[in-house]
Design an enzyme around this catalytic site. Structure first.
Site, PDB file in Angstrom:
ATOM      1  N   CYS A  82      52.496  55.152  13.060  1.00 41.83           N
ATOM      2  CA  CYS A  82      53.127  54.954  14.436  1.00 41.83           C
ATOM      3  C   CYS A  82      53.740  53.863  13.620  1.00 41.83           C
ATOM      4  O   CYS A  82      55.214  53.582  13.243  1.00 41.83           O
ATOM      5  CB  CYS A  82      52.313  54.751  15.178  1.00 41.83           C
ATOM      6  SG  CYS A  82      52.782  54.184  16.703  1.00 41.83           S
TER       7      CYS A  82
ATOM      8  N   CYS B 262      51.436  49.118  16.423  1.00 43.22           N
ATOM      9  CA  CYS B 262      50.720  48.227  16.326  1.00 43.22           C
ATOM     10  C   CYS B 262      50.391  47.782  14.931  1.00 43.22           C
ATOM     11  O   CYS B 262      49.522  48.455  14.689  1.00 43.22           O
ATOM     12  CB  CYS B 262      49.685  48.927  16.768  1.00 43.22           C
ATOM     13  SG  CYS B 262      50.176  49.289  18.722  1.00 43.22           S
TER      14      CYS B 262
ATOM     15  N   CYS C 187      48.842  57.105  23.346  1.00 39.97           N
ATOM     16  CA  CYS C 187      48.816  55.840  22.852  1.00 39.97           C
ATOM     17  C   CYS C 187      47.820  54.551  23.324  1.00 39.97           C
ATOM     18  O   CYS C 187      48.145  55.055  24.713  1.00 39.97           O
ATOM     19  CB  CYS C 187      50.626  55.558  23.319  1.00 39.97           C
ATOM     20  SG  CYS C 187      50.798  53.697  22.252  1.00 39.97           S
TER      21      CYS C 187
ATOM     22  N   GLN D  20      59.773  43.327  32.758  1.00 39.37           N
ATOM     23  CA  GLN D  20      58.908  43.756  31.752  1.00 39.37           C
ATOM     24  C   GLN D  20      57.986  45.053  31.503  1.00 39.37           C
ATOM     25  O   GLN D  20      57.083  45.157  32.228  1.00 39.37           O
ATOM     26  CB  GLN D  20      58.121  42.439  32.507  1.00 39.37           C
ATOM     27  CG  GLN D  20      58.675  40.662  32.449  1.00 39.37           C
ATOM     28  CD  GLN D  20      59.515  40.577  31.001  1.00 39.37           C
ATOM     29  OE1 GLN D  20      59.567  40.963  29.798  1.00 39.37           O
ATOM     30  NE2 GLN D  20      60.282  39.244  30.855  1.00 39.37           N
TER      31      GLN D  20
ATOM     32  N   TYR E 164      69.735  33.200  31.134  1.00 43.89           N
ATOM     33  CA  TYR E 164      69.470  33.650  30.378  1.00 43.89           C
ATOM     34  C   TYR E 164      68.107  34.607  31.135  1.00 43.89           C
ATOM     35  O   TYR E 164      66.910  35.151  30.883  1.00 43.89           O
ATOM     36  CB  TYR E 164      68.281  33.940  28.841  1.00 43.89           C
ATOM     37  CG  TYR E 164      70.006  33.561  28.164  1.00 43.89           C
ATOM     38  CD1 TYR E 164      70.614  33.947  27.108  1.00 43.89           C
ATOM     39  CD2 TYR E 164      69.423  31.706  28.153  1.00 43.89           C
ATOM     40  CE1 TYR E 164      71.620  32.923  26.661  1.00 43.89           C
ATOM     41  CE2 TYR E 164      70.231  31.225  26.940  1.00 43.89           C
ATOM     42  CZ  TYR E 164      71.437  31.554  26.858  1.00 43.89           C
ATOM     43  OH  TYR E 164      72.283  30.839  25.281  1.00 43.89           O
TER      44      TYR E 164
ATOM     45  N   GLU F 157      72.856  35.858  33.727  1.00 42.65           N
ATOM     46  CA  GLU F 157      72.849  36.754  32.770  1.00 42.65           C
ATOM     47  C   GLU F 157      73.694  37.247  32.490  1.00 42.65           C
ATOM     48  O   GLU F 157      75.428  37.924  33.038  1.00 42.65           O
ATOM     49  CB  GLU F 157      71.552  37.470  33.653  1.00 42.65           C
ATOM     50  CG  GLU F 157      71.598  38.356  33.174  1.00 42.65           C
ATOM     51  CD  GLU F 157      71.110  38.778  31.687  1.00 42.65           C
ATOM     52  OE1 GLU F 157      70.371  38.363  31.629  1.00 42.65           O
ATOM     53  OE2 GLU F 157      71.398  39.664  30.900  1.00 42.65           O
TER      54      GLU F 157
ATOM     55  N   ASP G 119      65.597  31.448  28.630  1.00 44.65           N
ATOM     56  CA  ASP G 119      64.874  32.538  27.705  1.00 44.65           C
ATOM     57  C   ASP G 119      65.658  33.336  27.002  1.00 44.65           C
ATOM     58  O   ASP G 119      65.824  34.298  27.676  1.00 44.65           O
ATOM     59  CB  ASP G 119      64.112  32.940  29.134  1.00 44.65           C
ATOM     60  CG  ASP G 119      63.146  34.531  28.503  1.00 44.65           C
ATOM     61  OD1 ASP G 119      63.231  34.724  27.463  1.00 44.65           O
ATOM     62  OD2 ASP G 119      62.496  35.246  29.423  1.00 44.65           O
TER      63      ASP G 119
ATOM     64  N   CYS H 126      61.055  34.393  22.186  1.00 46.16           N
ATOM     65  CA  CYS H 126      59.718  35.106  21.921  1.00 46.16           C
ATOM     66  C   CYS H 126      59.810  35.097  20.209  1.00 46.16           C
ATOM     67  O   CYS H 126      59.609  36.328  19.737  1.00 46.16           O
ATOM     68  CB  CYS H 126      59.989  36.862  22.388  1.00 46.16           C
ATOM     69  SG  CYS H 126      61.972  37.380  21.719  1.00 46.16           S
TER      70      CYS H 126
HETATM   71  N1  SAH Z   1      63.357  36.341  32.038  1.00 46.62           N
HETATM   72  C1  SAH Z   1      64.309  37.306  32.154  1.00 46.62           C
HETATM   73  C2  SAH Z   1      63.872  38.082  30.071  1.00 46.62           C
HETATM   74  C3  SAH Z   1      64.663  37.302  29.437  1.00 46.62           C
HETATM   75  S1  SAH Z   1      65.392  38.271  28.101  1.00 46.62           S
HETATM   76  C4  SAH Z   1      63.748  38.472  32.762  1.00 46.62           C
HETATM   77  O1  SAH Z   1      62.804  37.913  32.925  1.00 46.62           O
HETATM   78  O2  SAH Z   1      64.356  39.641  33.485  1.00 46.62           O
HETATM   79  C5  SAH Z   1      66.964  37.471  26.874  1.00 46.62           C
HETATM   80  C6  SAH Z   1      68.009  38.194  28.610  1.00 46.62           C
HETATM   81  O3  SAH Z   1      69.057  37.125  27.971  1.00 46.62           O
HETATM   82  C7  SAH Z   1      68.439  39.636  28.605  1.00 46.62           C
HETATM   83  O4  SAH Z   1      67.880  39.689  29.742  1.00 46.62           O
HETATM   84  C8  SAH Z   1      70.161  39.339  27.864  1.00 46.62           C
HETATM   85  O5  SAH Z   1      70.749  40.779  28.775  1.00 46.62           O
HETATM   86  C9  SAH Z   1      70.261  38.427  28.450  1.00 46.62           C
HETATM   87  N2  SAH Z   1      71.288  37.582  26.868  1.00 46.62           N
HETATM   88  C10 SAH Z   1      72.174  37.925  26.159  1.00 46.62           C
HETATM   89  N3  SAH Z   1      72.363  37.329  25.696  1.00 46.62           N
HETATM   90  C11 SAH Z   1      72.976  36.222  26.624  1.00 46.62           C
HETATM   91  C12 SAH Z   1      73.930  35.275  26.612  1.00 46.62           C
HETATM   92  N4  SAH Z   1      74.848  35.062  25.581  1.00 46.62           N
HETATM   93  N5  SAH Z   1      74.750  34.768  27.257  1.00 46.62           N
HETATM   94  C13 SAH Z   1      73.405  35.083  29.090  1.00 46.62           C
HETATM   95  N6  SAH Z   1      72.401  36.077  28.704  1.00 46.62           N
HETATM   96  C14 SAH Z   1      72.437  35.975  28.116  1.00 46.62           C
END
Ligand code: SAH
Length: 458
Positions: free
Chosen positions: A80, A83, A165, A288, A317, A338, A387, A414
């Site tokens: 797979c 993991c 899974c 998530q 983000y 976003e 984020d 991440c």
């Molecule tokens: N905290 C968020 C998840 C963040 S993941 C939650 O809980 O939903 C990172 C996010 O950044 C994604 O949704 C992606 O679409 C966005 N993203 C990517 N590039 C970006 C940019 N240049 N400006 C703003 N958002 C962006």
């Protein structure tokens, strides 16, 4: 390093693990990547391909197994590749992830006098199995023409049969059984990618862990699913079944979902909670995948933000606004940014659903929206949370953050390598790392989330 012949054998100790989950060992300073090994193993390996600074070898024999080695619970763990760390004891997985964050912050982030004990203990799961609330199973046929479902092997599109899974929910098995029996009975063909023929492509299954609500959405290569009401009837026998639909995707594409959803039963969404915040999740919504750890991660971000109720806060983000809504409970006002319009629609709907009024969301790139807003309003920020995706923040975004002079920056990431790069950038502009904590969102996998609190020095 002298060039070895193909299959020439050598003995090496595995010291680290790559992003792909291969073991890493060194002979005379030369780096080897060896699949199917874990940190602490001493192995005999056979050379396969050598480049100037690194090479690939295959595992021939484990001479001394690592104390962290365990028998993978999943019978298809090796094929797979989902993991990568399953052959490693969970505590050793956590130690590996913590060390990676630490090393990146020291080496790439340039943190001086930063010691392992300065990190707060990584947040692991008590039970690191069956944590995923979402799965997408492809359908196909085996060589005897039998309908099968499972997952794609490695990087290919060959389906390996697997109905259970161990990261997914137990209900998956029964749902897949019902769908398969339905297809067999009514002679509904699975999709054949190469020929771009056949109907059923994927089954999307989601569950609200806090509410127990279940969703099934069948992705089809067509506009109509024959006998769809019969399928809905059968799926409804599963306790918790709340939303049944199908999704139309007639394109020849690797993208799983099409744009259009046809509802068969229920309101078109399921509901779930992260902490006190309620979410409506439709088949196309982002959400998530590990809700238990998501709550702990965002709780950590909230704690690092140290809000008192008077602060002006940005959540860059922001996705569907999960962090924004968490912060809004303790801030004067939160602004979220976003890039994906659909996610912003969801964020606004989530704010309304929870009667949270002190948030405002913008669609666009953080590196464009933030400078334009600051230019127009000249209002400094108290706390900025980011984020970003794996590639980290754009320098223009970081420069604007510095201009807005927040007392604190909370960086959720991440990818600790780009996190460390951005920490260094902010460090050169007056921001100092105060707290660091990992949070394991993907037990069994190599990735790890991390939260860093930075404070303004001057
Ligand atoms: N905290 C968020 C998840 C963040 S993941 C939650 O809980 O939903 C990172 C996010 O950044 C994604 O949704 C992606 O679409 C966005 N993203 C990517 N590039 C970006 C940019 N240049 N400006 C703003 N958002 C962006």
């Amino acid at each position: 390093m002298e060039i070895m012949k193909k299959n020439q054998e050598f003995i090496v100790e595995i010291e680290d693990m790559s992003e792909e989950g291969a073991g890493i060992g060194k002979t005379d300073g030369y780096t080897w990547f060896i699949k199917d090994t874990v940190i602490g193993d001493v192995v005999r390996a056979g050379a396969m391909k050598m480049k100037k600074h690194y090479g690939f070898a295959r595992l021939v024999e484990v001479l001394t197994p690592s104390p962290a080695r365990v028998e993978p619970r999943c019978p298809v763990a090796r094929q797979c590749g989902g993991c990568q760390l399953q052959a490693m004891d969970y505590q050793a997985q956590l130690a590996f992830k913590e060390k990676k964050i630490y090393n990146d912050l020291c080496r790439i982030g340039g943190l001086k006098d930063f010691k392992p004990e300065d990190m707060e203990p990584i947040i692991g799961m008590e039970d690191p199995w069956r944590y995923r609330n979402k799965a997408q199973f492809p359908f196909g046929k085996d060589k005897n023409g039998r309908i099968i479902t499972g997952f794609y092997a490695g990087r290919t599109h060959a389906i390996i049969e697997q109905k259970d899974c161990l990261l997914g929910i137990e209900e998956n098995r029964e749902i897949l059984r019902i769908i398969k029996a339905f297809m067999e009975e009514f002679r509904i063909e699975p999709y054949d990618e190469a020929a771009h023929r056949g109907l059923v492509r994927h089954a999307l299954i989601r569950k609200g862990f806090a509410t127990g609500e279940l969703m099934v959405c069948l992705v089809i290569n067509g506009r109509r699913l024959p006998h769809s009401q019969e399928l809905a009837q059968r799926l409804l026998e599963i306790p918790g079944m709340t939303s049944i639909s199908y999704n139309i995707n007639t394109e020849k594409t690797n993208v799983i979902m099409g744009r259009e959803v046809v509802n068969l039963y229920g309101p078109g969404y399921i509901t779930d909670l992260i902490g006190p915040i309620r979410y409506q999740i439709s088949p196309l919504s982002f959400y998530q995948v590990n809700p238990v750890q998501t709550q702990r991660l965002y709780q950590t971000a909230l704690e690092f933000a140290g809000l008192t109720g008077n602060e002006n806060v940005w959540d860059l983000y922001c996705g569907i606004g999960t962090i924004s809504l968490f912060l809004a409970q303790k801030a004067r006002k939160v602004w979220g940014v976003e890039i994906i319009p659909q996610a912003i629609e969801d964020a606004r709907a989530n704010a309304r659903l929870n009667a949270i009024e002190n948030v405002e969301f913008f669609t666009g790139r953080a590196e464009e929206v933030l400078p334009a807003w600051y230019e127009a309003n000249h209002m400094p920020a108290d706390v900025i949370v980011v984020d970003p995706p794996r590639k980290g923040c754009d320098p223009v975004c970081l420069d604007t953050i510095v201009k807005m002079q927040p007392q604190k920056v909370v960086y959720v990431s991440c990818n600790s390598a780009t996190l460390a790069r951005d920490v260094k950038y902010l460090g050169e502009r007056g921001y100092e790392v105060k707290r660091v904590r990992g949070c394991d969102m993907f037990p069994g996998g190599v990735h790890c989330e991390c939260v860093v609190k930075l404070e303004r020095r001057y």
